[in-house]
Design a protein around this motif. Structure first.
Motif, PDB file in Angstrom:
ATOM      1  N   ASP A 206      40.277  54.165  -1.731  1.00 52.23           N
ATOM      2  CA  ASP A 206      40.503  52.829  -2.264  1.00 52.23           C
ATOM      3  C   ASP A 206      40.241  52.534  -3.879  1.00 52.23           C
TER       4      ASP A 206
ATOM      5  N   THR B  67      40.755  49.931   3.524  1.00 51.50           N
ATOM      6  CA  THR B  67      41.581  50.571   4.208  1.00 51.50           C
ATOM      7  C   THR B  67      41.134  51.570   5.441  1.00 51.50           C
TER       8      THR B  67
ATOM      9  N   ARG C 116      45.614  48.207   5.377  1.00 51.00           N
ATOM     10  CA  ARG C 116      44.780  47.890   4.398  1.00 51.00           C
ATOM     11  C   ARG C 116      44.354  46.252   4.609  1.00 51.00           C
TER      12      ARG C 116
END
Length: 301
Positions: free
Chosen positions: A64, A180, A263
């Motif tokens: 991320d 995510t 996400r």
């Protein structure tokens, strides 16, 4: 990694917050000016965790962090390096000359006002600046960034996220807090009450917002996204266990996302996670939360 020259931003970049944003914008600007690639040099795991052996809870997973730097700030390359014995024992001078310049072809470095690096953190912004001048390398040291009189820092944002204060965290991040992960199978109780959910188990040592119910958005890898009501916690009405899950009801979505990566973006905390006397009471409350989520995104449109 290509051998093209690069302007490289240095830091750990947990959260990729507005303070980091100032570094990343300067990096991209300088790279464009020189006609070279923009890059971030960062560690795959927190150096403090490797040195002390104590896990450090982070705002983002490494994936991320890389995604945020690239998607929000147009960084070309994220150089994600394990913080190992070699890195731990490299002097700050060798870190600049042997690693950043020889290995990764740095022509200009950008660091924050409090950046420390090299063996025993002996490298400082002042030393970096003088070393770059000596080597004929460009260098920018970016001053601290404040919002409402508070210095933007990963430490402060971690506290806000863990307290569930995602709206306030967003003021310092410059974007919603994200998570995510791959969708797992839940107990499918949502399906029985007409509220099918997607379930994520947070990666180890990655912070999720404090237990509660949130207005969120779920983004799929094809670029589509859906307003959602997301529950963080142990689902006391339907679960006897204590496993933490992040469970999202995607509004106006019909399909199976099992095994896919999604996400979740957290926008606003609605309420505590509470135990309801019946599934009907739970369903009615989630429907109210869905109305809140629709109204929230409609007001931002």
């Amino acid at each position: 990694m290509s051998i093209q020259p690069k302007v490289i931003a240095l830091g750990f970049f947990d959260g990729v917050h507005l303070g980091h944003g100032a570094l990343l914008r300067r990096t991209v600007e300088e790279a464009k000016r020189r006609g070279v690639r923009s890059a971030v040099f960062t560690w795959a795991q927190p150096p403090k965790e490797v040195v002390t052996g104590v896990p450090v809870p982070l705002i983002n997973s490494p994936e991320d962090r890389a995604w945020l730097a690239k998607s929000l700030y147009d960084i070309d390359d994220v150089i994600m390096v394990p913080f190992n014995k070699e890195m731990m024992t490299t002097s700050w001078e060798d870190f600049v000359t042997e690693i950043l310049i020889k290995r990764y072809h740095a022509v200009h470095l950008v660091a924050g006002h409090d950046h420390r690096f090299g063996h025993k953190n002996q490298g400082t912004p002042e030393l970096l600046k003088s070393k770059c001048a000596e080597l004929g390398l460009g260098c920018d040291i970016i001053p601290e960034v404040t919002v409402g009189g508070i210095t933007v820092s990963s430490t402060y944002i971690r506290r806000l996220v863990s307290l569930g204060q995602v709206e306030r965290a967003m003021e310092y991040l410059g974007h919603p807090h994200i998570l995510t992960q791959t969708v797992r199978h839940g107990r499918r109780i949502g399906h029985t009450i007409g509220i099918p959910t997607v379930n994520l188990v947070p990666p180890p040592h990655v912070l999720v917002p404090g237990d509660g119910v949130y207005i969120a958005r779920v983004c799929l890898m094809d670029g589509s996204s859906y307003a959602a009501v997301t529950n963080v916690g142990t689902r006391p009405t339907v679960n006897n266990g204590s496993d933490l899950t992040v469970e999202s009801w995607m509004l106006d979505f019909d399909g199976d996302l099992y095994g896919q990566s999604i996400r979740v973006e957290f926008y606003k905390r609605l309420r505590d996670e509470i135990r309801f006397d019946s599934l009907d009471a739970l369903k009615a409350e989630i429907q109210r939360n869905a109305d809140d989520a629709r109204a929230y995104f409609a007001s931002k449109a």
